[in-house]
Design a protein around this motif. Structure first.
Motif, PDB file in Angstrom:
ATOM      1  N   LYS A   5       0.834  -1.210   0.000  1.00 25.18           N
ATOM      2  CA  LYS A   5       0.000   0.000   0.000  1.00 25.18           C
ATOM      3  C   LYS A   5       0.872   1.264   0.000  1.00 25.18           C
ATOM      4  CE  LYS A   5      -3.133  -3.121   0.787  1.00 25.18           C
ATOM      5  NZ  LYS A   5      -3.814  -3.743  -0.340  1.00 25.18           N
ATOM      6  N   LEU A   6       2.028   1.165   0.677  1.00 26.83           N
ATOM      7  CA  LEU A   6       2.897   2.339   0.804  1.00 26.83           C
ATOM      8  C   LEU A   6       4.353   1.942   0.595  1.00 26.83           C
ATOM      9  CD1 LEU A   6       1.698   3.563   4.338  1.00 26.83           C
ATOM     10  CD2 LEU A   6       0.662   4.162   2.171  1.00 26.83           C
ATOM     11  N   VAL A   7       5.106   2.863  -0.049  1.00 30.42           N
ATOM     12  CA  VAL A   7       6.560   2.682  -0.060  1.00 30.42           C
ATOM     13  C   VAL A   7       7.140   3.830   0.768  1.00 30.42           C
ATOM     14  CG1 VAL A   7       6.788   3.864  -2.323  1.00 30.42           C
ATOM     15  CG2 VAL A   7       8.668   2.460  -1.450  1.00 30.42           C
ATOM     16  N   ILE A   8       8.042   3.496   1.676  1.00 29.20           N
ATOM     17  CA  ILE A   8       8.647   4.512   2.536  1.00 29.20           C
ATOM     18  C   ILE A   8      10.076   4.745   2.053  1.00 29.20           C
ATOM     19  CG2 ILE A   8       9.052   5.193   4.966  1.00 29.20           C
ATOM     20  CD1 ILE A   8       6.263   4.064   4.759  1.00 29.20           C
ATOM     21  N   CYS A   9      10.388   5.992   1.706  1.00 30.17           N
ATOM     22  CA  CYS A   9      11.699   6.291   1.125  1.00 30.17           C
ATOM     23  C   CYS A   9      12.397   7.435   1.866  1.00 30.17           C
ATOM     24  CB  CYS A   9      11.540   6.767  -0.317  1.00 30.17           C
ATOM     25  SG  CYS A   9      10.546   5.728  -1.367  1.00 30.17           S
ATOM     26  N   PRO A  10      13.610   7.192   2.341  1.00 33.90           N
ATOM     27  CA  PRO A  10      14.393   8.341   2.806  1.00 33.90           C
ATOM     28  C   PRO A  10      14.897   9.093   1.572  1.00 33.90           C
ATOM     29  CG  PRO A  10      15.657   6.313   3.014  1.00 33.90           C
ATOM     30  CD  PRO A  10      14.325   5.914   2.460  1.00 33.90           C
ATOM     31  N   LEU A  11      14.845  10.405   1.604  1.00 32.21           N
ATOM     32  CA  LEU A  11      15.306  11.158   0.419  1.00 32.21           C
ATOM     33  C   LEU A  11      16.767  10.841   0.113  1.00 32.21           C
ATOM     34  CD1 LEU A  11      14.528  13.327  -1.687  1.00 32.21           C
ATOM     35  CD2 LEU A  11      15.402  15.033  -0.086  1.00 32.21           C
ATOM     36  N   LEU A  12      17.579  10.763   1.192  1.00 28.70           N
ATOM     37  CA  LEU A  12      19.002  10.430   1.043  1.00 28.70           C
ATOM     38  C   LEU A  12      19.349   9.305   2.015  1.00 28.70           C
ATOM     39  CD1 LEU A  12      20.419  14.090   1.124  1.00 28.70           C
ATOM     40  CD2 LEU A  12      20.080  12.678  -0.915  1.00 28.70           C
ATOM     41  N   LYS A  13      20.485   8.632   1.684  1.00 29.49           N
ATOM     42  CA  LYS A  13      20.901   7.515   2.557  1.00 29.49           C
ATOM     43  C   LYS A  13      21.776   8.028   3.703  1.00 29.49           C
ATOM     44  CE  LYS A  13      21.887   4.290  -0.821  1.00 29.49           C
ATOM     45  NZ  LYS A  13      22.622   3.145  -1.342  1.00 29.49           N
ATOM     46  N   LYS A  14      21.571   9.242   4.155  1.00 27.98           N
ATOM     47  CA  LYS A  14      22.442   9.810   5.206  1.00 27.98           C
ATOM     48  C   LYS A  14      21.658  10.819   6.034  1.00 27.98           C
ATOM     49  CE  LYS A  14      24.234  13.300   2.080  1.00 27.98           C
ATOM     50  NZ  LYS A  14      25.314  13.925   1.414  1.00 27.98           N
ATOM     51  N   ASP A  15      22.326  11.492   6.926  1.00 27.01           N
ATOM     52  CA  ASP A  15      21.766  12.573   7.756  1.00 27.01           C
ATOM     53  C   ASP A  15      20.649  12.088   8.672  1.00 27.01           C
ATOM     54  OD1 ASP A  15      23.467  14.171   6.278  1.00 27.01           O
ATOM     55  OD2 ASP A  15      21.885  14.959   4.953  1.00 27.01           O
ATOM     56  N   GLY A  16      20.635  10.810   9.003  1.00 30.07           N
ATOM     57  CA  GLY A  16      19.607  10.296   9.919  1.00 30.07           C
ATOM     58  C   GLY A  16      18.271  10.028   9.228  1.00 30.07           C
ATOM     59  N   GLY A  56      12.778   9.807  -7.939  1.00 27.55           N
ATOM     60  CA  GLY A  56      11.906   9.661  -9.118  1.00 27.55           C
ATOM     61  C   GLY A  56      11.879   8.216  -9.583  1.00 27.55           C
ATOM     62  N   LYS A  57      13.053   7.607  -9.646  1.00 29.30           N
ATOM     63  CA  LYS A  57      13.153   6.205 -10.094  1.00 29.30           C
ATOM     64  C   LYS A  57      12.417   5.292  -9.125  1.00 29.30           C
ATOM     65  CE  LYS A  57      17.043   5.785 -13.122  1.00 29.30           C
ATOM     66  NZ  LYS A  57      18.477   5.930 -13.120  1.00 29.30           N
ATOM     67  N   TYR A 105       9.866   6.045  -7.229  1.00 27.87           N
ATOM     68  CA  TYR A 105       8.417   6.195  -7.443  1.00 27.87           C
ATOM     69  C   TYR A 105       7.971   5.397  -8.669  1.00 27.87           C
ATOM     70  CZ  TYR A 105       7.979  10.134  -4.117  1.00 27.87           C
ATOM     71  OH  TYR A 105       7.943  10.927  -3.003  1.00 27.87           O
ATOM     72  N   TYR A 106       8.734   5.526  -9.761  1.00 27.53           N
ATOM     73  CA  TYR A 106       8.344   4.848 -11.011  1.00 27.53           C
ATOM     74  C   TYR A 106       8.356   3.326 -10.838  1.00 27.53           C
ATOM     75  CZ  TYR A 106       7.873   8.863 -14.167  1.00 27.53           C
ATOM     76  OH  TYR A 106       7.409   9.986 -14.812  1.00 27.53           O
ATOM     77  N   ARG A 107       9.332   2.843 -10.059  1.00 28.83           N
ATOM     78  CA  ARG A 107       9.385   1.392  -9.808  1.00 28.83           C
ATOM     79  C   ARG A 107       8.106   0.930  -9.116  1.00 28.83           C
ATOM     80  NH1 ARG A 107      15.162   1.575  -8.371  1.00 28.83           N
ATOM     81  NH2 ARG A 107      14.700   1.810  -6.171  1.00 28.83           N
ATOM     82  N   GLN A 108       7.654   1.760  -8.169  1.00 26.50           N
ATOM     83  CA  GLN A 108       6.454   1.379  -7.416  1.00 26.50           C
ATOM     84  C   GLN A 108       5.173   1.592  -8.221  1.00 26.50           C
ATOM     85  OE1 GLN A 108       6.404  -0.389  -4.697  1.00 26.50           O
ATOM     86  NE2 GLN A 108       8.625  -0.414  -4.888  1.00 26.50           N
ATOM     87  N   ASP A 109       5.201   2.524  -9.183  1.00 21.64           N
ATOM     88  CA  ASP A 109       4.020   2.724 -10.048  1.00 21.64           C
ATOM     89  C   ASP A 109       3.730   1.424 -10.795  1.00 21.64           C
ATOM     90  OD1 ASP A 109       3.890   5.323  -9.236  1.00 21.64           O
ATOM     91  OD2 ASP A 109       4.874   6.156 -11.014  1.00 21.64           O
ATOM     92  N   GLU A 110       4.811   0.812 -11.288  1.00 20.20           N
ATOM     93  CA  GLU A 110       4.676  -0.454 -12.037  1.00 20.20           C
ATOM     94  C   GLU A 110       4.207  -1.593 -11.157  1.00 20.20           C
ATOM     95  OE1 GLU A 110       7.420  -1.427 -15.762  1.00 20.20           O
ATOM     96  OE2 GLU A 110       8.411  -1.616 -13.842  1.00 20.20           O
ATOM     97  N   ALA A 111       4.531  -1.485  -9.859  1.00 20.31           N
ATOM     98  CA  ALA A 111       4.167  -2.551  -8.929  1.00 20.31           C
ATOM     99  C   ALA A 111       2.780  -2.307  -8.326  1.00 20.31           C
ATOM    100  CB  ALA A 111       5.209  -2.652  -7.820  1.00 20.31           C
ATOM    101  N   GLY A 112       2.196  -1.149  -8.653  1.00 23.92           N
ATOM    102  CA  GLY A 112       0.830  -0.866  -8.210  1.00 23.92           C
ATOM    103  C   GLY A 112       0.731  -0.266  -6.813  1.00 23.92           C
ATOM    104  N   THR A 113       1.853   0.200  -6.246  1.00 19.78           N
ATOM    105  CA  THR A 113       1.809   0.759  -4.878  1.00 19.78           C
ATOM    106  C   THR A 113       1.135   2.141  -4.904  1.00 19.78           C
ATOM    107  OG1 THR A 113       3.903  -0.377  -4.536  1.00 19.78           O
ATOM    108  CG2 THR A 113       3.241   1.221  -2.849  1.00 19.78           C
ATOM    109  N   ILE A 124       3.701  12.926   0.781  1.00 18.08           N
ATOM    110  CA  ILE A 124       2.980  11.742   0.277  1.00 18.08           C
ATOM    111  C   ILE A 124       2.677  11.976  -1.198  1.00 18.08           C
ATOM    112  CG2 ILE A 124       0.975  10.230   0.508  1.00 18.08           C
ATOM    113  CD1 ILE A 124       0.774  10.900   3.374  1.00 18.08           C
ATOM    114  N   ARG A 125       3.085  11.012  -2.016  1.00 16.64           N
ATOM    115  CA  ARG A 125       2.875  11.139  -3.458  1.00 16.64           C
ATOM    116  C   ARG A 125       1.857  10.088  -3.896  1.00 16.64           C
ATOM    117  NH1 ARG A 125       4.331   7.729  -7.949  1.00 16.64           N
ATOM    118  NH2 ARG A 125       4.925   8.951  -9.786  1.00 16.64           N
TER     119      ARG A 125
END
Ligand code: GAP
Length: 480
Positions: free
Chosen positions: A388-399, A426-427, A429-437, A455-456
């Motif tokens: 239902k949801l994908v949770i993404c940190p914008l960057l892999k750093k800074d906590g 962006g990539k 999000y697109y990966r999850q669009d294809e997966a239907g999330t 939330i997108r």
């Protein structure tokens, strides 16, 4: 939708982990598929929606999980040993074997016209005409040995008119042995439908649950058919899952019940699975084309990329099955009606659908190519989406990964979520669009300051800033 769409859906299924070809490292096993991580979730969602709408919405329908292997006499009684056959023919030149209806469906109109003329069969230029020809040739094989060659039926393998054998029948049940040795063991069949498990248990279920007619018994389970032609991806396979509900009614109330279930089942596809009405239709079986057990039968069909195909059968099976089992088992299978103070064999209205076909239907319905944004989107309704949801940190750093994990742990108690920190946002999000999330949640530096996330939305690509504590409220409001 074209058959090219089906090829794209098949590719997407493998790429995203919905469906894999079975035994691929050994070269594959025809018509067998495995369901990957997203596939099992989608399959579960569909079966859960079916199960809940069948067993929870009606106080008089209960569930059952009967065995795949049953006493061999069950299949004698049900008529499957005598009648569960496909008509076959071989081309003696190419040594290729075909199911006759499938072979005829691939012929030019003039070949079918010519066959109808030779056999004096009315030609309505439809699938039913093809079924009528196959059944006729099966019943009169001796007399019409050379009809297929005479009408110029082409072998799709060689491209030439075939040197066809007479039409013979092929039983679709898989047979095996129970017990320690093939010689002493009893022949056992893998069930070709889940229905019979319900019929042989119906009085036990009725008594244990103190049910009164009308009542229903629902079941989801595997069924097996040795299909000669298995094609169109997971549409027709040798191992598949059925979702069946058998509704036991007073014999005089069968027509009314049939009308009721026809409407309920059609509504199920549009309201519960979100299928567009224009892609659904009924097909009524003519008397000549009824299964051996049926008094009336309707298919619900879906407009697949390869044409209209059956997704569900709704049958009036009368008291055929119960009377047959009573005859073969020697046990009384009448129901005692305490209100009317009478005994009778209830009539059975059956709704029978295939989970794998619904899976394919759902993929075809919600597969979407968004050319404006150069992306593929699986616009699955929220309840069907594997995640239902994908949770993404914008960057892999800074906590940000740590904060994202916090959000994941909070939301995963309520929704099936996944975590993704690989590649640009962006990539991801697109990966999850294809997966239907349906929703993407991004944790960024602002999150650390004020506990809000982005939330997108998958379909509109719109983005919203929402406080972490209000995510559930937002999702629950938006999901429908
Ligand atoms: N008990 C009745 C019965 O089995 P059916 O029309 O033969 O009726 C019901 O099958 C449903 O099962 C079909 O509408 C289809 O969705 C599914 N089904 C049948 N054969 C299948 C196959 N080989 N592969 C996948 N699904 C199948």
């Amino acid at each position: 939708m074209s058959t090219k769409h089906l090829d794209k859906i098949v590719a997407l299924c493998k790429r995203k982990g919905f469906v894999f070809p079975n035994s691929e490292i050994y070269g594959g096993l025809k018509a067998s598929y495995d369901y990957g991580p997203l596939g099992v979730e989608l399959k579960k969602s569909i079966s859960e929606i079916w199960w809940n709408s069948m067993t929870r919405l009606y106080s008089n329908i209960v569930g059952l999980d009967s065995s795949i292997m049953v006493h061999p006499d069950v299949w004698e009684a049900s008529g499957h040993i005598a009648n569960f056959n496909d008509p076959l023919t071989d081309n003696k030149d190419s040594k290729k074997r075909y199911r006759v209806d499938d072979l005829l469906a691939q012929q030019k109109t003039k070949v079918i016209d010519s066959l109808c003329e030779i056999l004096s069969i009315k030609n309505n230029n439809d699938n039913e005409t093809i079924d009528n020809i196959s059944q006729f040739l099966l019943k009169n094989s001796n007399e019409w040995k050379s009809a297929l060659s005479e009408a110029g039926v082409i072998d799709p393998f060689s491209g030439n008119v075939g040197n066809w054998t007479e039409v013979t029948q092929f039983n679709l049940m898989f047979q095996t042995n129970a017990g320690p040795s093939e010689k002493t063991g009893k022949s056992i069949f893998l069930r070709p439908e889940t229905a019979q498990g319900i019929y042989i248990n119906y009085l036990l279920v009725q008594n244990s649950m103190r049910l009164k007619v009308p009542f229903g018994i629902a079941q989801i389970g595997k069924a097996f058919r040795n299909e000669i032609i298995a094609r169109n991806f997971i549409f027709r396979t040798r191992e598949f899952e059925q979702m069946e509900m058998q509704y036991f009614v007073k014999p005089s109330e069968d027509n009314e019940a049939m009308k009721f279930w026809k409407k309920e089942r059609m509504d199920f596809f549009s309201t519960k699975l979100g299928i567009d009405d224009k892609n659904l239709r009924f097909h009524e079986h003519s008397e000549d084309n009824l299964a051996h057990y049926a008094k009336a039968a309707f298919d619900i069909e879906y407009n697949f990329p390869f044409g209209w195909g059956e997704i569900e059968g709704i049958h009036n099976r009368t008291d055929f099955d119960l009377k047959q089992h009573e005859k073969h088992s020697g046990k009384n299978l009448t129901y005692f009606d305490p209100i009317e103070n009478e005994k009778y064999h209830p009539y059975i209205i059956e709704t029978s659908t295939g989970l794998n076909r619904l899976f394919l239907m759902v993929l075809c319905e919600f597969y979407h190519e968004d050319t404006n944004n150069n992306r593929t989107v699986l616009k699955l309704p929220f309840d069907l989406a594997p995640n239902k949801l994908v949770i993404c940190p914008l960057l892999k750093k800074d906590g940000l990964p740590e904060k994202s994990n916090e959000v994941f742990n909070k939301l995963s108690k309520e929704y099936r979520c996944i975590y993704d920190e690989q590649g640009s946002i962006g990539k991801r999000y697109y990966r999850q669009d294809e997966a239907g999330t349906p929703f993407g949640i991004t944790v960024d530096h602002e999150t650390l300051e004020n506990n809000s996330v982005t939330i997108r939305e998958r379909d509109t690509m719109q983005q919203h800033r929402v406080e972490i504590n209000k995510i559930s409220e937002f999702i629950n409001d938006k999901k429908n």
